[in-house]
Write a protein that holds these residues in place. Structure first.
Motif, mmCIF file in Angstrom:
data_model
loop_
_atom_site.group_PDB
_atom_site.id
_atom_site.type_symbol
_atom_site.label_atom_id
_atom_site.label_comp_id
_atom_site.label_asym_id
_atom_site.label_seq_id
_atom_site.Cartn_x
_atom_site.Cartn_y
_atom_site.Cartn_z
ATOM 1 N N TYR A 43 -37.350 16.379 35.594
ATOM 2 C CA TYR A 43 -37.135 17.737 35.958
ATOM 3 C C TYR A 43 -36.108 17.426 36.925
ATOM 4 O O TYR A 43 -35.230 18.036 37.484
ATOM 5 N N MET A 46 -32.770 16.720 35.289
ATOM 6 C CA MET A 46 -32.108 18.237 35.055
ATOM 7 C C MET A 46 -31.647 18.918 35.984
ATOM 8 O O MET A 46 -30.872 19.908 36.025
ATOM 9 N N ALA A 47 -32.937 18.918 37.320
ATOM 10 C CA ALA A 47 -31.964 20.036 38.314
ATOM 11 C C ALA A 47 -30.910 19.557 38.795
ATOM 12 O O ALA A 47 -30.388 19.906 38.916
ATOM 13 N N TYR A 57 -35.576 24.372 37.377
ATOM 14 C CA TYR A 57 -35.586 23.083 37.074
ATOM 15 C C TYR A 57 -37.115 22.031 38.287
ATOM 16 O O TYR A 57 -37.825 21.260 38.197
ATOM 17 N N GLU A 60 -40.002 23.678 38.535
ATOM 18 C CA GLU A 60 -41.127 22.242 37.504
ATOM 19 C C GLU A 60 -41.018 21.478 37.906
ATOM 20 O O GLU A 60 -42.536 20.984 37.903
#
Length: 107
Positions: A43, A46-47, A57, A60
């Motif tokens: 995450y 992804m962020a 993200y 998360e």
């Protein structure tokens, strides 16, 4: 990314100690620790890469970070890791949390 690198180094520091957990915990607690740290790394990445969903993200990642903290505290409480090791990992997780919080506020 500094936060990713710090998280990766922390996971690499934890990995060898998982071999010392009791056999009964290898497929439960150890697997969960690995899963949560890998999800945290996922995450964070992804962020960093998906700007349109960055906040989601990041949140998360923060949730997985909190679970990592709980799992390490449980490991310490059950005496699977030493006080010194727990303190080191706990400090790393707090630092990662501060980095993540700053990143969330900046976004």
């Amino acid at each position: 990314m500094l936060i990713y690198k710090k998280t990766e180094l922390t996971l690499n520091r934890i990995y060898p100690t998982l071999k010392n957990y009791p056999k009964a915990e290898k497929y439960v607690l150890c697997a969960e620790i690995k899963k949560e740290f890998l999800a945290l790394l996922k995450y964070i990445m992804m962020a960093n890469k998906v700007k349109s969903k960055r906040k989601t993200y990041q949140q998360e990642a923060d949730g997985h970070l909190q679970v990592c903290k709980i799992l390490m505290k449980l490991s310490y409480d059950r005496k699977y890791i030493s006080a010194g090791f727990y303190k080191e990992i706990s400090n790393n997780l707090v630092e990662i949390g501060k980095m993540l919080s700053g990143w969330i506020k900046k976004s």
